[in-house]
Design a protein around this motif. Sequence first.
Motif, PDB file in Angstrom:
ATOM      1  N   SER A  18      14.816 -11.502  -5.590  1.00  0.00           N
ATOM      2  CA  SER A  18      13.583 -11.180  -6.269  1.00  0.00           C
ATOM      3  C   SER A  18      12.220 -11.753  -5.342  1.00  0.00           C
ATOM      4  O   SER A  18      12.347 -12.882  -4.789  1.00  0.00           O
ATOM      5  CB  SER A  18      13.312 -11.783  -7.765  1.00  0.00           C
ATOM      6  N   ASN A  19      11.271 -10.797  -5.095  1.00  0.00           N
ATOM      7  CA  ASN A  19      10.098 -11.156  -4.551  1.00  0.00           C
ATOM      8  C   ASN A  19       8.975 -11.917  -5.166  1.00  0.00           C
ATOM      9  O   ASN A  19       8.592 -11.556  -6.253  1.00  0.00           O
ATOM     10  CB  ASN A  19       9.348  -9.754  -4.062  1.00  0.00           C
ATOM     11  N   SER A  21       5.926 -14.586  -5.057  1.00  0.00           N
ATOM     12  CA  SER A  21       4.930 -15.271  -4.336  1.00  0.00           C
ATOM     13  C   SER A  21       4.837 -16.636  -4.077  1.00  0.00           C
ATOM     14  O   SER A  21       4.845 -17.403  -5.090  1.00  0.00           O
ATOM     15  CB  SER A  21       3.410 -14.884  -4.761  1.00  0.00           C
ATOM     16  N   SER A  36      -1.179  -7.772  -8.631  1.00  0.00           N
ATOM     17  CA  SER A  36      -0.087  -7.398  -8.430  1.00  0.00           C
ATOM     18  C   SER A  36       0.472  -8.188  -7.114  1.00  0.00           C
ATOM     19  O   SER A  36      -0.505  -8.576  -6.289  1.00  0.00           O
ATOM     20  CB  SER A  36       0.390  -6.066  -8.189  1.00  0.00           C
ATOM     21  N   TYR A  37       1.819  -8.466  -6.815  1.00  0.00           N
ATOM     22  CA  TYR A  37       2.231  -8.839  -5.737  1.00  0.00           C
ATOM     23  C   TYR A  37       3.607  -8.469  -4.915  1.00  0.00           C
ATOM     24  O   TYR A  37       4.311  -8.017  -5.855  1.00  0.00           O
ATOM     25  CB  TYR A  37       2.172 -10.414  -5.715  1.00  0.00           C
ATOM     26  N   GLY A  38       3.913  -8.786  -3.752  1.00  0.00           N
ATOM     27  CA  GLY A  38       5.186  -8.336  -3.140  1.00  0.00           C
ATOM     28  C   GLY A  38       5.708  -9.391  -2.266  1.00  0.00           C
ATOM     29  O   GLY A  38       5.115 -10.428  -2.262  1.00  0.00           O
ATOM     30  N   ALA A  39       6.660  -9.102  -1.652  1.00  0.00           N
ATOM     31  CA  ALA A  39       7.142 -10.114  -0.732  1.00  0.00           C
ATOM     32  C   ALA A  39       6.188 -10.532   0.510  1.00  0.00           C
ATOM     33  O   ALA A  39       6.254 -11.866   0.861  1.00  0.00           O
ATOM     34  CB  ALA A  39       8.357  -9.456  -0.132  1.00  0.00           C
ATOM     35  N   ASP A  40       5.186  -9.687   0.890  1.00  0.00           N
ATOM     36  CA  ASP A  40       4.407 -10.252   1.863  1.00  0.00           C
ATOM     37  C   ASP A  40       2.895  -9.738   1.713  1.00  0.00           C
ATOM     38  O   ASP A  40       2.061  -9.766   2.550  1.00  0.00           O
ATOM     39  CB  ASP A  40       4.697  -9.673   3.355  1.00  0.00           C
ATOM     40  N   TYR A  41       2.430  -9.548   0.409  1.00  0.00           N
ATOM     41  CA  TYR A  41       1.184  -8.855   0.095  1.00  0.00           C
ATOM     42  C   TYR A  41       0.789  -9.423  -1.324  1.00  0.00           C
ATOM     43  O   TYR A  41       1.715  -9.711  -2.185  1.00  0.00           O
ATOM     44  CB  TYR A  41       1.107  -7.748   0.219  1.00  0.00           C
ATOM     45  N   SER A  70      -2.808  -0.224  -5.707  1.00  0.00           N
ATOM     46  CA  SER A  70      -1.554  -0.451  -5.654  1.00  0.00           C
ATOM     47  C   SER A  70      -1.237  -0.367  -4.209  1.00  0.00           C
ATOM     48  O   SER A  70      -1.763  -0.013  -3.340  1.00  0.00           O
ATOM     49  CB  SER A  70      -0.693   0.342  -6.408  1.00  0.00           C
ATOM     50  N   SER A  71       0.028  -1.003  -3.892  1.00  0.00           N
ATOM     51  CA  SER A  71       0.592  -1.000  -2.693  1.00  0.00           C
ATOM     52  C   SER A  71       1.786  -0.422  -2.564  1.00  0.00           C
ATOM     53  O   SER A  71       2.440  -0.419  -3.371  1.00  0.00           O
ATOM     54  CB  SER A  71       0.584  -2.611  -2.084  1.00  0.00           C
ATOM     55  N   ASN A  73       5.285   0.680   0.094  1.00  0.00           N
ATOM     56  CA  ASN A  73       5.980   0.113   1.342  1.00  0.00           C
ATOM     57  C   ASN A  73       5.393   0.709   2.605  1.00  0.00           C
ATOM     58  O   ASN A  73       4.494   1.779   2.614  1.00  0.00           O
ATOM     59  CB  ASN A  73       7.467   0.402   1.187  1.00  0.00           C
TER      60      ASN A  73
END
Length: 243
Positions: A18-19, A21, A36-41, A70-71, A73
């Motif tokens: 799981s990604n 932060s 919101s967040y992800g693996a590198d943002y 939103s982001s 990929n």
Amino acid sequence: MKKWLSIVSAFLVLSLSSNVSAVAAENPATTTNIASYGADYLIKTDGSFWVWGGNRSVPTQIHDLNDVQSSLNSQYVIKKDLSVWQWRTTAYAQTVQVTPVQELDNLMDTFSVVNRTVAALKGDGTILTATFSSDGLTTTDFTPISGIDNVAAIDGYYESGLHKGWTRFILLKKDGTVSTTYDDFESFETIQNLTDIIQIKNNLALKKDGSVWSWPVLDYYKNPEAPINLSATPFNGISNIQP
């Protein structure tokens, strides 16, 4: 990660990651202004956009991006006005290039492949592709793909042959069938036995009745015999899965 995919993965005793932060893990209080967040943002509630990785050891704001909603990929973001913007940088460069992508209005999703190509799915079911430059900072213009329409979702996975590998795209059609193609998008094949599909992930498909179906993935080193026909079969013992 889709809920139903997690259930299937647990059933198959697969290891999931799981990604999370790093900033939020160290100090949960910092999540109060994170949308919101992800693996590198991460995206803050004020619409600012922050990235890390490479020579960015801590979250660094991209000041040319604001009002981000939103982001996606492949380093694309959607702003609150629904405009699409691309941000590109090399792994160790401080410079970030931000450009609007007007041809991607009504964007639903993007998916990158191994040969620096990115495919974009629009709300009207059409797909456009573009190719990154070798430095990752620019792309060719997005051009529409012919031979496929009414696409509802896009995904893919890596396959390997004797001397090279490639990405196989998986395209869920609005009629519940699933098509597939390679990196070049030159020809399309229907995956057999799949109807009433509502979600796809890698080589898995979730049907409306809650059953989960799968089909072979080509891996030359595990199985030199390439499958002649892509034909899906259901997982036994899995039923009533909800999306």
